[in-house]
Design an enzyme around this catalytic site. Sequence first.
Site, PDB file in Angstrom:
ATOM      1  N   GLY A 252      -1.217  -5.085  25.644  1.00 23.87           N
ATOM      2  CA  GLY A 252      -1.712  -6.119  24.746  1.00 23.87           C
ATOM      3  C   GLY A 252      -2.725  -6.971  25.485  1.00 23.87           C
TER       4      GLY A 252
ATOM      5  N   CYS B  91       1.680  -1.528  30.726  1.00 24.82           N
ATOM      6  CA  CYS B  91       0.686  -2.580  30.954  1.00 24.82           C
ATOM      7  C   CYS B  91       1.282  -3.954  30.626  1.00 24.82           C
ATOM      8  CB  CYS B  91      -0.589  -2.267  30.168  1.00 24.82           C
ATOM      9  SG  CYS B  91      -1.977  -3.271  30.732  1.00 24.82           S
ATOM     10  N   TYR B  92       0.808  -4.611  29.555  1.00 20.72           N
ATOM     11  CA  TYR B  92       1.390  -5.925  29.227  1.00 20.72           C
ATOM     12  C   TYR B  92       2.906  -5.805  29.042  1.00 20.72           C
ATOM     13  CZ  TYR B  92       2.384 -10.306  26.804  1.00 20.72           C
ATOM     14  OH  TYR B  92       2.917 -11.534  26.442  1.00 20.72           O
TER      15      TYR B  92
ATOM     16  N   HIS C  15      -2.113   3.312  31.837  1.00 20.82           N
ATOM     17  CA  HIS C  15      -1.928   3.736  30.441  1.00 20.82           C
ATOM     18  C   HIS C  15      -1.665   5.244  30.359  1.00 20.82           C
ATOM     19  CE1 HIS C  15      -2.881  -0.029  28.401  1.00 20.82           C
ATOM     20  NE2 HIS C  15      -3.592  -0.266  29.491  1.00 20.82           N
TER      21      HIS C  15
ATOM     22  N   GLU D 121      -0.868   6.864  27.830  1.00 24.15           N
ATOM     23  CA  GLU D 121      -1.194   7.393  26.503  1.00 24.15           C
ATOM     24  C   GLU D 121      -2.642   7.832  26.352  1.00 24.15           C
ATOM     25  OE1 GLU D 121      -0.659   4.338  27.357  1.00 24.15           O
ATOM     26  OE2 GLU D 121      -1.778   2.864  26.195  1.00 24.15           O
TER      27      GLU D 121
ATOM     28  N   SER E 218      -8.140  14.397  -4.439  1.00 22.41           N
ATOM     29  CA  SER E 218      -9.568  14.271  -4.110  1.00 22.41           C
ATOM     30  C   SER E 218     -10.136  15.597  -3.641  1.00 22.41           C
ATOM     31  CB  SER E 218      -9.740  13.242  -3.000  1.00 22.41           C
ATOM     32  OG  SER E 218      -9.263  13.781  -1.773  1.00 22.41           O
ATOM     33  N   GLY E 219      -9.242  16.535  -3.315  1.00 22.68           N
ATOM     34  CA  GLY E 219      -9.703  17.811  -2.784  1.00 22.68           C
ATOM     35  C   GLY E 219      -9.633  17.848  -1.272  1.00 22.68           C
ATOM     36  N   GLY E 220      -9.368  16.698  -0.654  1.00 24.13           N
ATOM     37  CA  GLY E 220      -9.220  16.649   0.803  1.00 24.13           C
ATOM     38  C   GLY E 220      -7.830  17.105   1.217  1.00 24.13           C
ATOM     39  N   VAL E 221      -7.642  17.235   2.532  1.00 19.70           N
ATOM     40  CA  VAL E 221      -6.368  17.772   3.004  1.00 19.70           C
ATOM     41  C   VAL E 221      -5.202  16.817   2.705  1.00 19.70           C
ATOM     42  CG1 VAL E 221      -6.686  16.976   5.387  1.00 19.70           C
ATOM     43  CG2 VAL E 221      -5.173  18.887   4.953  1.00 19.70           C
ATOM     44  N   ASP E 222      -5.444  15.510   2.752  1.00 29.00           N
ATOM     45  CA  ASP E 222      -4.332  14.569   2.553  1.00 29.00           C
ATOM     46  C   ASP E 222      -3.782  14.631   1.128  1.00 29.00           C
ATOM     47  OD1 ASP E 222      -5.142  13.884   5.060  1.00 29.00           O
ATOM     48  OD2 ASP E 222      -6.080  12.000   4.489  1.00 29.00           O
ATOM     49  N   SER E 223      -4.689  14.526   0.153  1.00 24.95           N
ATOM     50  CA  SER E 223      -4.182  14.507  -1.225  1.00 24.95           C
ATOM     51  C   SER E 223      -3.713  15.897  -1.650  1.00 24.95           C
ATOM     52  CB  SER E 223      -5.218  13.960  -2.194  1.00 24.95           C
ATOM     53  OG  SER E 223      -6.351  14.780  -2.220  1.00 24.95           O
ATOM     54  N   SER E 224      -4.373  16.949  -1.156  1.00 29.50           N
ATOM     55  CA  SER E 224      -3.917  18.300  -1.528  1.00 29.50           C
ATOM     56  C   SER E 224      -2.533  18.578  -0.948  1.00 29.50           C
ATOM     57  CB  SER E 224      -4.885  19.362  -1.014  1.00 29.50           C
ATOM     58  OG  SER E 224      -6.173  19.089  -1.476  1.00 29.50           O
TER      59      SER E 224
ATOM     60  N   LYS F 136      -3.023  12.417  11.039  1.00 32.15           N
ATOM     61  CA  LYS F 136      -3.795  13.514  10.429  1.00 32.15           C
ATOM     62  C   LYS F 136      -3.378  14.897  10.935  1.00 32.15           C
ATOM     63  CE  LYS F 136      -7.421  14.226   7.830  1.00 32.15           C
ATOM     64  NZ  LYS F 136      -7.687  13.422   6.630  1.00 32.15           N
TER      65      LYS F 136
END
Length: 517
Positions: free
Chosen positions: A62, A89-90, A176, A178, A230-236, A373
């Site tokens: 942070g 870290c913090y 870090h 990550e 929408s045709g994108g991967v998320d909504s499909s 994603k």
Amino acid sequence: MTRSRIAAPDELVVIVDFGAQYSQLITRRVRECRVYSEMVSHDTSLEEILAKKPRGIILSGGPSSVYDEGAPRVDPGIFELGIPILGICYGMQLMGYQLDGKILPGENKEYGKTELHVLEPGTLFEGLNPELICWMSHGDLVQEAPPGFEVLARTHATPVAAMANVERRQFGVQFHPEVAHTPWGIEILRNFLYRECGCEGSWTMESFVGQATNWVRDRVGKGRVLCALSGGVDSSTTAALVHEAIGEQITCVFVNHGLLRAEEPERVRATFEQNFRMNLVYVDAQERFLNRLEGVTDPERKRKIIGEEFVRVFEEESSKLGHFDFLAQGTLYPDVIESGTKSAALIKTHHNVGGLPENMKFELLEPLRDLFKDEVRGVATELGMPSELVWRQPFPGPGLAIRIIGEVTRERLEMLRRADWVVVDEVKRAGLSRELFHAFAVLLPIRSTGVMGDQRTYAYPICIRAVTSDDVMTADWARLPYQVLERISSRITNEVPGVNRVVLDISSKPPATIEWE
Ligand code: XMP
């Protein structure tokens, strides 16, 4: 508006967020280790944290110093829970401070790649070299580890770069683990999760699909679901998952808001009809969206208007199609975080989260709300979706409206559509689509002088935006080959009337964002 969540898996690790730029990345890295993780704000009560039954707790970095007035702290009771803790870290400095170690306020800032000398591997550094490169970004540092802690590693500037209280299973790292700049950092996380927290790595997309379909079934019962496609991967993927759970009770609505790319409406309908056996309703709402956007230049206003109009269209379709109880949409975890949490600042109102009106008539069904994603792509593969769809580059809900800086007009839309087509086409021809997270065109609302034939032109520039990213939260500008850039530039200036100049965006995220608005 009701938002309910899929029950978290048994093996869960809580990331306590102190407002670090990298907190979401920690969450994601832990999931890459096949352990489900959730981020909570630092002022979340111990009871709430305990209710999640975490196997381990990670205290994030942070921007504060433990000596700042009002610096975020944790309930000291967290150190008495007997749950393994890793401070980063913090998070490590706070641990040192709250457990009576000695923290040196930051005069010797350490930033960048640094050599780390491991003095005592313990479980944290098990299997790793004693000399490593790590990423440092801190002001304060732990000068003396708290009582009961031993020093595991140091750098030339930081005497306590890693520490452990083996008995209490409490650990701290100043660097870090990550970020990609600490190449072996994932091993540290894995050692913490597997060796100290006792995790086994049960978080897989197969397990998620099973759990999510049960959740959808329970939640929806005999209700009917309208899905914004929408045709994108998320909504499909959302549609496919909900369909897997409740079959015919789902109807998908694909709204053409007039802000889509060239040939997109036809392509989405074709892909959908070939691959899914669900009801699909196509709504041509181009005029109403474009009318509402007339004269609007502020990006946040555009997003709000589009989000609101979307829901109104769905409500109208819903009443035409009979009653629907739920609206399913492909909201993801980064959308939720970037629309502002207690500790993360508002970056943009993603139209599918913050842009929704308060008085919606549906309950929301967002089965992917806790996923990143790459996890959604895993779910899509699990559900047998075609790879062309699984790997499709994302396209934002507000569409081309946020790629036209300033007012969205029909003329500008047409120009951008043609230019975007060229970018996408050339990137595809060069075989780069999959390695680029995004490649698109942006229309800038300024004009500059050019010459074409023997004539002076005074026309718009198109900006090429291409980025690589594996977590959406950060992105790097893509080093497109010169030949590809050359072809894009020459084709756009030749094929798109009204454009006489092509420029390249070479900004990373942060400090820029991927989209221009
Ligand atoms: P930024 O510009 O925030 O974009 O770096 C990160 C990713 O999110 C997409 N994006 C959106 N997606 N609704 C969406 O569905 C939105 O309002 C929205 N805004 C940005 C963007 O295309 C990129 O993939």
